[in-house]
Design a protein around this motif. Structure first.
Motif, mmCIF file in Angstrom:
data_model
loop_
_atom_site.group_PDB
_atom_site.id
_atom_site.type_symbol
_atom_site.label_atom_id
_atom_site.label_comp_id
_atom_site.label_asym_id
_atom_site.label_seq_id
_atom_site.Cartn_x
_atom_site.Cartn_y
_atom_site.Cartn_z
ATOM 1 N N ASP A 192 0.809 -1.208 0.000
ATOM 2 C CA ASP A 192 0.000 0.000 0.000
ATOM 3 C C ASP A 192 0.848 1.266 0.000
ATOM 4 O OD1 ASP A 192 -2.387 -1.354 -0.101
ATOM 5 O OD2 ASP A 192 -2.646 -1.415 2.061
ATOM 6 N N THR A 193 2.110 1.153 -0.382
ATOM 7 C CA THR A 193 2.957 2.320 -0.601
ATOM 8 C C THR A 193 3.406 2.324 -2.050
ATOM 9 O OG1 THR A 193 5.052 1.215 -0.085
ATOM 10 C CG2 THR A 193 3.821 2.150 1.774
ATOM 11 N N PRO A 194 3.797 3.488 -2.569
ATOM 12 C CA PRO A 194 4.271 3.530 -3.962
ATOM 13 C C PRO A 194 5.403 2.564 -4.243
ATOM 14 C CG PRO A 194 3.820 5.734 -3.179
ATOM 15 C CD PRO A 194 3.662 4.830 -1.979
ATOM 16 N N VAL A 195 6.408 2.528 -3.391
ATOM 17 C CA VAL A 195 7.540 1.639 -3.616
ATOM 18 C C VAL A 195 7.117 0.185 -3.569
ATOM 19 C CG1 VAL A 195 9.725 0.858 -2.663
ATOM 20 C CG2 VAL A 195 9.246 3.294 -2.790
ATOM 21 N N GLY A 196 6.311 -0.178 -2.571
ATOM 22 C CA GLY A 196 5.876 -1.568 -2.431
ATOM 23 C C GLY A 196 5.052 -2.042 -3.601
ATOM 24 N N ALA A 197 4.178 -1.191 -4.106
ATOM 25 C CA ALA A 197 3.372 -1.557 -5.270
ATOM 26 C C ALA A 197 4.246 -1.793 -6.487
ATOM 27 C CB ALA A 197 2.347 -0.464 -5.553
ATOM 28 N N ALA A 198 5.319 -1.014 -6.608
ATOM 29 C CA ALA A 198 6.236 -1.190 -7.730
ATOM 30 C C ALA A 198 6.915 -2.541 -7.678
ATOM 31 C CB ALA A 198 7.287 -0.078 -7.708
ATOM 32 N N VAL A 199 7.418 -2.903 -6.506
ATOM 33 C CA VAL A 199 8.086 -4.191 -6.357
ATOM 34 C C VAL A 199 7.113 -5.328 -6.658
ATOM 35 C CG1 VAL A 199 9.214 -5.727 -4.707
ATOM 36 C CG2 VAL A 199 9.790 -3.301 -4.743
ATOM 37 N N ALA A 200 5.867 -5.195 -6.195
ATOM 38 C CA ALA A 200 4.870 -6.235 -6.419
ATOM 39 C C ALA A 200 4.584 -6.443 -7.900
ATOM 40 C CB ALA A 200 3.582 -5.887 -5.674
ATOM 41 N N ALA A 201 4.690 -5.401 -8.710
ATOM 42 C CA ALA A 201 4.389 -5.513 -10.139
ATOM 43 C C ALA A 201 5.366 -6.416 -10.872
ATOM 44 C CB ALA A 201 4.390 -4.126 -10.779
ATOM 45 N N LEU A 202 6.553 -6.593 -10.334
ATOM 46 C CA LEU A 202 7.554 -7.393 -11.036
ATOM 47 C C LEU A 202 7.127 -8.841 -11.196
ATOM 48 C CD1 LEU A 202 10.799 -5.970 -9.403
ATOM 49 C CD2 LEU A 202 9.835 -5.424 -11.640
ATOM 50 N N ASP A 203 6.388 -9.385 -10.232
ATOM 51 C CA ASP A 203 5.944 -10.771 -10.330
ATOM 52 C C ASP A 203 5.065 -10.983 -11.560
ATOM 53 O OD1 ASP A 203 7.315 -11.649 -8.113
ATOM 54 O OD2 ASP A 203 5.638 -11.301 -6.741
#
Length: 226
Positions: free
Chosen positions: A197-208
């Motif tokens: 639920d943070t910008p950085v965390g959402a970015a990392v999640a998109a890699l999967d």
């Protein structure tokens, strides 16, 4: 540790994207479409879209500054993950073309030697990006456009990305000094990178999603301050 944090900073800075209240649902649903008023690479397949809202109480860190540039307040936006079988040189050429000739109503949001130096480093990691902005009903609308090669990213930064997933299990007393060091060096904390639920965390999640797709990715992130 310093070199690993530097690699992570480059990865997340350019995948720097929106966060906040992502919704998911069970069962089949219509194929996602691009909700952002910005064109994707021709032929790219939209894999997922997420609407979000986030409130920040202070000046955004390095990773969020392109879309949260107006500082403290509440932002609404989207992140879009799309897949393509085009190779990175083609996608990088596309980014260069739209940098020179932005879509109607848009202009470059950040430019100069500083950002070009960052892009040169992140291209080695399998990521390139350009940030744009336009005015919508008197409000600044920021859009970051990224192209990602998950295979290169895994080869260059995979070990550090793996550590992110395990970091949340580290006791708080041990996380705080690591977070402090990460913020000094990168502008964000690793705690933020583990929170979807943070910008950085959402970015990392998109890699999967991009790894599962099996090709290259285009990621759009937009934001408008209320």
């Amino acid at each position: 540790m310093r070199s690993r944090l530097a690699a992570l900073a480059a990865v997340v800075l350019l995948v720097a994207c929106s966060g906040g209240n992502h919704a998911s649902g069970a069962g089949p649903s219509p194929a996602p479409t691009n909700p952002v008023d910005f064109p994707l690479f021709s032929g790219a397949e939209v894999l997922s879209t997420r609407g979000w809202r986030t409130t920040i109480s202070k000046r955004p860190g390095v990773a969020d500054s392109a879309v949260l540039a107006q500082g403290a307040g509440t932002y609404d936006g989207h992140d879009v993950v799309a897949g393509t079988q085009a190779f990175m040189p083609t996608l990088e050429s596309w980014l260069q073309d739209i940098s020179v000739n932005p879509p109607t109503g848009y202009r470059l949001a950040i430019s100069g030697n500083g950002v070009e130096a960052v892009r040169a480093h992140t291209r080695d990691l399998g990521i390139d990006f350009v940030a744009f902005e336009q005015m919508q009903t008197g409000k600044r609308h920021g859009v970051v456009v990224m192209v990602v090669d998950p295979q290169t990213l895994d080869e260059k930064a995979g070990p550090m990305l793996g550590l992110i997933g395990r970091f949340k299990n580290v006791p708080r007393m041990l996380r705080d000094p690591i977070d402090a060091q990460a913020r000094r060096q990168t502008g964000f904390t690793i705690t933020e990178a583990t929170n979807p639920d943070t910008p950085v965390g959402a970015a990392v999640a998109a890699l999967d999603e991009l790894r599962d797709f099996g090709g290259r990715g285009i990621v759009l992130i937009d934001a408008v301050k209320e």
